[in-house]
Motif scaffolding. Structure first.
Motif, mmCIF file in Angstrom:
data_model
loop_
_atom_site.group_PDB
_atom_site.id
_atom_site.type_symbol
_atom_site.label_atom_id
_atom_site.label_comp_id
_atom_site.label_asym_id
_atom_site.label_seq_id
_atom_site.Cartn_x
_atom_site.Cartn_y
_atom_site.Cartn_z
ATOM 1 N N SER A 88 12.886 -5.485 42.885
ATOM 2 C CA SER A 88 13.972 -6.166 42.172
ATOM 3 C C SER A 88 15.279 -5.399 42.299
ATOM 4 O O SER A 88 16.335 -5.992 42.543
ATOM 5 C CB SER A 88 13.594 -6.335 40.697
ATOM 6 O OG SER A 88 14.640 -6.953 39.993
ATOM 7 N N GLU A 89 15.221 -4.084 42.132
ATOM 8 C CA GLU A 89 16.430 -3.263 42.255
ATOM 9 C C GLU A 89 16.993 -3.293 43.684
ATOM 10 O O GLU A 89 18.204 -3.289 43.878
ATOM 11 C CB GLU A 89 16.137 -1.823 41.835
ATOM 12 C CG GLU A 89 15.938 -1.676 40.343
ATOM 13 C CD GLU A 89 15.594 -0.256 39.932
ATOM 14 O OE1 GLU A 89 15.329 0.600 40.818
ATOM 15 O OE2 GLU A 89 15.584 0.010 38.721
ATOM 16 N N SER A 140 18.695 -6.689 44.205
ATOM 17 C CA SER A 140 19.937 -6.827 43.439
ATOM 18 C C SER A 140 21.025 -5.860 43.910
ATOM 19 O O SER A 140 22.150 -5.908 43.418
ATOM 20 C CB SER A 140 19.666 -6.602 41.946
ATOM 21 O OG SER A 140 19.338 -5.246 41.709
#
Length: 133
Positions: free
Chosen positions: A104-105, A108
């Motif tokens: 996810s990081e 993003s």
């Protein structure tokens, strides 16, 4: 006048639309349609007499695309997101990258892919490591 030039001159009005670099979108579209037709005729036969015309028109189309429709640069995270969508994967389907929160990081933009992750992704998706760099 040689026989070849004489023959070319006699047929020029019919072939000249195919032998001009595109100067606008209409010219470009005309060449794309012509290339599609030529590829239907030639198929995979690299020795077909029309392949030289395919090469010329293909080069002009590619040149137009590079100049007028440049491809945006994609980051490793952009490529990863695209491949995940194409393969129907979730963030937890990539254990070689890390946990769901790590993926996810990366997606993003809060975290960059490291070399180990890039190697794993290249092997997982059957691409070169450069795809994610």
């Amino acid at each position: 006048m040689s026989a070849l030039i004489k023959q070319a001159a006699e047929h020029w009005e019919f072939v000249s639309p195919l032998l001009r670099k595109p100067k606008n979108e209409d010219d470009y579209d005309r060449l794309v349609l012509a290339l599609d037709e030529l590829l239907e005729i030639t198929g995979d036969d690299e020795s077909h007499p029309l392949m030289s015309l395919v090469d010329i028109i293909g080069d002009w189309i590619e040149e137009w695309d590079h100049k007028h429709r440049p491809m945006p640069e994609a980051s490793g995270a952009d490529v990863l997101g695209y491949l995940m969508r194409e393969h129907g994967l979730t963030q937890s389907d990539l254990p070689g990258v890390g946990t769901q929160s790590v993926v996810s990081e990366i997606l993003s933009g809060k975290r960059q892919l490291n070399l180990r992750q890039i190697r794993w992704l290249a092997e997982r998706f059957g691409t070169s490591v450069e795809t994610f760099i």
